[in-house]
Every structure is written in C-alpha cells, then in structure tokens.
Motif scaffolding. Structure first.
Motif, PDB file in Angstrom:
ATOM      1  N   GLU A 136       0.818  -1.208   0.000  1.00 18.70           N
ATOM      2  CA  GLU A 136       0.000   0.000   0.000  1.00 18.70           C
ATOM      3  C   GLU A 136       0.854   1.262   0.000  1.00 18.70           C
ATOM      4  O   GLU A 136       0.597   2.197  -0.764  1.00 18.70           O
ATOM      5  N   ASP A 137       1.869   1.304   0.853  1.00 15.41           N
ATOM      6  CA  ASP A 137       2.715   2.500   0.942  1.00 15.41           C
ATOM      7  C   ASP A 137       3.485   2.724  -0.348  1.00 15.41           C
ATOM      8  O   ASP A 137       3.611   3.859  -0.820  1.00 15.41           O
ATOM      9  N   PHE A 138       4.014   1.655  -0.911  1.00 13.43           N
ATOM     10  CA  PHE A 138       4.770   1.765  -2.162  1.00 13.43           C
ATOM     11  C   PHE A 138       3.892   2.313  -3.280  1.00 13.43           C
ATOM     12  O   PHE A 138       4.287   3.232  -4.013  1.00 13.43           O
ATOM     13  N   LEU A 139       2.674   1.786  -3.422  1.00 17.86           N
ATOM     14  CA  LEU A 139       1.762   2.226  -4.477  1.00 17.86           C
ATOM     15  C   LEU A 139       1.293   3.653  -4.245  1.00 17.86           C
ATOM     16  O   LEU A 139       1.206   4.458  -5.183  1.00 17.86           O
ATOM     17  N   TYR A 140       1.001   3.988  -2.980  1.00 15.03           N
ATOM     18  CA  TYR A 140       0.549   5.350  -2.682  1.00 15.03           C
ATOM     19  C   TYR A 140       1.658   6.370  -2.956  1.00 15.03           C
ATOM     20  O   TYR A 140       1.398   7.464  -3.481  1.00 15.03           O
TER      21      TYR A 140
END
Length: 467
Positions: free
Chosen positions: A214-218
């Motif tokens: 999630e953090d990588f994509l955001y």
C-alpha cells in the motif's frame, strides 16, 4: 473472586470500544469509496492498484509525432511543433541509469546533437566509455531528504548537487533504476519538492512493481499526482512489460514506462487526471467540490428578479447573481457597463437586472459545428444566431465587456472552451456560467465530467445551477 469480577468489568468496557472502532472503520471505508479527497491514502492495496493504474493509463496530452530511439518504444520522444523536442537543435539529456542497455542514450548522443550525462553507481562497460558526446557521472544517487544526514557521505550525491555543479539546463530526463528501483519514487519526490524539474521539457520514468504494498503504491501515485499539479508535466505515453499489466490489473512482475511533456499551455487541449478511480460519482464530487467553493467574496450580489412579476409565477433566480463589485462604474462621460448573453432562450428577469445595473445588453445564440438547433430554438427568431468565431470576434472588438453569461443547456462546455482557447476572456471582469452536469447525449459520463472540470480556472461568484 475479585479477579474474575475485574476481568469481567474490563471485558464490558472493551466491547463498546470495539463496537465504536468497527463503526468508524466501516464509515471511513464507505467515505473512501464515494467521496473524492485529493491525495488521501486508500483502504487497501487493491484500491491503490486501481487508482494508480487509472492514472497511468489516462493520457493528459496526445502527442501526434514521436520518435522511438533504438529497438524499443518504451520511451518515445515527442517532437510536436512548438511543444515537443527539436532533435535538430543542441540539447542536454540526463539519464539515471542501471546497466542493462544504453540504446536511448546512445541514439541521442550519436545521431542527434545532444550531450548525454549518465548517472550511475555501476561499473561502466568498456565499449560504452568512449562514446561521443557521452559523459559518465559515477556516484550513488540519493534523495535530497534534509533529515537524512548521510546523504552527503563519500560516494553519494543528490540530484541537486549535480545540477549545482553542472550549471546548465536539462531538456530530457530519464529515470530507469533497475537495481535500486525501490528508491526511485523517493528520488523523484524530492526532485519535485525542490523544483528541480521546473525547466525540464520531457521526463521519462520506469516504474518497477515487485510488491503490491500500500505505501509503495501510494508513494508512486503521490509522485505522479504532484508531477501534474506541482511541476506542470503532462503524461502522453505509457507502455508496460505485458499487455495484461495495462488491461487487467497490476501484478508484481509489471514494469511501466511513462513519458511526460512540459505543459503546452492554452495552445492545445489537455485533459485533467481522473478523480481517483475515475468513476461518475468521484468525478461529480470533484467538480461539485470546486464550483461550490467560491474563492472571491462578492459584497454586492444582486439576484435576477423582475418586480412586476409575482415570485410565485416567476421565482427569484438565485443561481444567477450579478456581482456589482466588478461592474464598471457609470458616469456622464462613459457608457454603461457592457453585458453579453450567450443563450438559446430569453431571460426577462436577467435582462431587467442588467438594465437596473445600468448595463447595455447584447444576446447571441452561439452556433457550434456540432450543435443542432432544437425545434424550440426555431421558435425564438428574436435571438440573433452567430457562429462561435463571430462571438469571439465580437468580444475582442468590444474589449471592455464587463460580464458574459453562458446559459445553453448541454453546450456550455463547447462555448466556454472556445472562449478560453482564444483568450477572449482576458478583459472580462465577470463570467457567469450555468453548468448542467447531465449531458444531453452521454448523461453523466465520467469523461464528460472530467472535461467540464477543465473550466475550473473560471471562478464562480454565486451558487451554480445544477441538473
């Protein structure tokens, strides 16, 4: 016994807390599903995937002429007149590179008049070292994070340091870090924060997805979002390692190549990025959120009303308000303010209000190439029809038009776009547009709503009218 009673009391206290937490989570999930809030983190990795994929596959600018360098078409260079790169002129290219292949850089250095600067922390192969017009900068490139005190360590440099040393402009920047791709978004993020991309004409980025975190994509979505809204870059090409990565969903083995161009300005049509997933609900939320939030305060707002008509028969039209703060003052030496109405119907109350404000009024029924007059339009011969270019010429001829009102259900976008594209509103102090979200042909289609959002630079003085 006392211990059991204490444990039971603690359980009784935890139950309502757990219940409230569940209610909060469910309500926030519903909010994220429907309401548009820019740059908010989403509730799951699948939602982040959907939003990022929608952004990367929605072009902002359509480049008509491109040149593919080498055997790959991952990073085509846009060479459109006035907006693209002039390959016949001298220029500078910077490439943040990991050693796989160098076709992009080699073609620019050997076939065109470009000086190519390659930033790498790898060993340069011998057959690459002596290429003409190619300069190797061997260093470990790190983000310019002011909280990271190790960024100035030996063998490490930031892009800011390199630009300060080189002291020349950059025409093309290519970022393709295959070995250290996890930090690519971070390097790009601080480039944007430090305005290092302000003068770059074209940007080419490789996004390597090895985990659906999630953090990588955001973080990637935030970088791409800021590229558009902070740095004025416009996406014109996206390629992927597999067609499934673009058509179905994002996978852990997907690689995306994105090409961006500097904002060409008002000369050409540019589409806004989608509102998150690009659904009808989110696009409508974004549009409504903007046009219902005035940025200018009107102290003397007059609603359209005719005193001789009963408010039961003809109610006050509060959706059309004339801000007298922005009308030319009337005196004996100057004519009254000038108002232009672009509409397919006669509004008696509005004309009376303009007359009361000492404004001379002219009304035209604009004709665009794709507008077909309805039977009701033919019943109003008193309204003079005029092609849109004639309307634009009229506005330019009467440069002191104080107020323009557009009220043409379903065609307001075409009329407004023609005025914006020709800069005809440059001397107009007030613009009133009745916006109908429901298109006659396509209804509330997400793309139609996104196109209407392009008119957001026009500030509403009063509450808009919606359908």
């Amino acid at each position: 016994m006392v211990t059991r009673i204490w444990r039971r009391r603690k359980l009784y206290m935890l139950y309502p807390i757990a219940f409230l937490v569940c209610i909060y989570v469910i309500s926030r999930r519903g909010l994220y599903n429907t309401r548009y809030i820019p740059l908010r983190p989403l509730y799951s990795s699948s939602a982040e995937v959907q939003r990022l994929l929608k952004f990367m596959t929605s072009y902002h600018y359509m480049c008509n002429s491109t040149v593919a360098l080498g055997n790959r078409s991952h990073f085509p260079i846009c060479i459109d007149n006035d907006t693209g790169i002039d390959l016949d002129a001298k220029g500078n290219t910077y490439s943040i590179w990991s050693p796989e292949e160098i076709l992009f850089e080699k073609f620019l250095a050997t076939n065109y008049s470009f000086e190519v600067y390659i930033i790498t922390d790898s060993i340069v192969p011998k057959h690459y070292r002596n290429l003409n017009h190619t300069h190797w900068l061997q260093t470990i490139l790190v983000p310019n994070d002011i909280h990271d005190f190790s960024r100035n360590s030996f063998g490490q440099r930031t892009f800011n340091d390199i630009m300060e040393q080189q002291r020349h402009s950059v025409d093309i920047l290519k970022i393709e870090m295959n070995f250290d791709h996890a930090h690519t978004w971070e390097i790009l993020y601080y480039m944007i924060e430090d305005h290092q991309l302000h003068d770059i004409k074209q940007l080419h980025i490789a996004i390597i997805v090895d985990k659906l975190d999630e953090d990588f994509l955001y973080n990637w979505y935030r970088c791409l979002y800021n590229l558009y809204y902070k740095e004025g870059m416009r996406l014109y090409h996206t390629a992927a390692s597999s067609p499934l990565c673009l058509q179905v969903t994002m996978m852990e083995s997907c690689v995306y190549w994105l090409s961006w161009i500097r904002d060409p300005g008002d000369r050409v049509f540019v589409m806004h990025p989608p509102a998150d997933f690009g659904t009808q609900t989110l696009e409508e939320e974004r549009l409504l959120a903007y046009i219902t939030s005035p940025v200018v305060t009107c102290h003397n707002l007059q609603s359209a009303i005719h005193p001789s008509m009963s408010t039961i028969v003809m109610p006050i039209d509060k959706s059309v308000g004339i801000c007298k703060d922005y009308l030319s003052s009337y005196d004996d030496t100057h004519d009254a303010c000038k108002a232009l109405i672009l509409s397919n119907h006669t509004d008696v109350t509005l004309k009376y209000t303009l007359k009361k404000s000492k404004c001379s009024t002219v009304q035209f029924r604009p004709e665009l190439p794709y507008i077909k007059l309805s039977p009701e339009d033919h019943l109003l011969p008193s309204i003079k029809s005029m092609y849109m270019m004639g309307v634009v010429d009229y506005v330019w001829k009467h440069q002191n038009v104080d107020l323009i009102l557009i009220s043409y259900p379903g065609q307001e976008w075409g009329i407004l776009a023609a005025l914006l594209d020709t800069h005809a509103l440059i001397n107009t102090t007030q613009l009133v547009v009745k916006i109908h979200l429901n298109d006659r042909t396509y209804g509330k289609h997400p793309v139609i709503l996104r196109r209407k959002y392009l008119s957001k630079s026009i500030h509403s003085m009063s509450s808009p009218e919606f359908d």
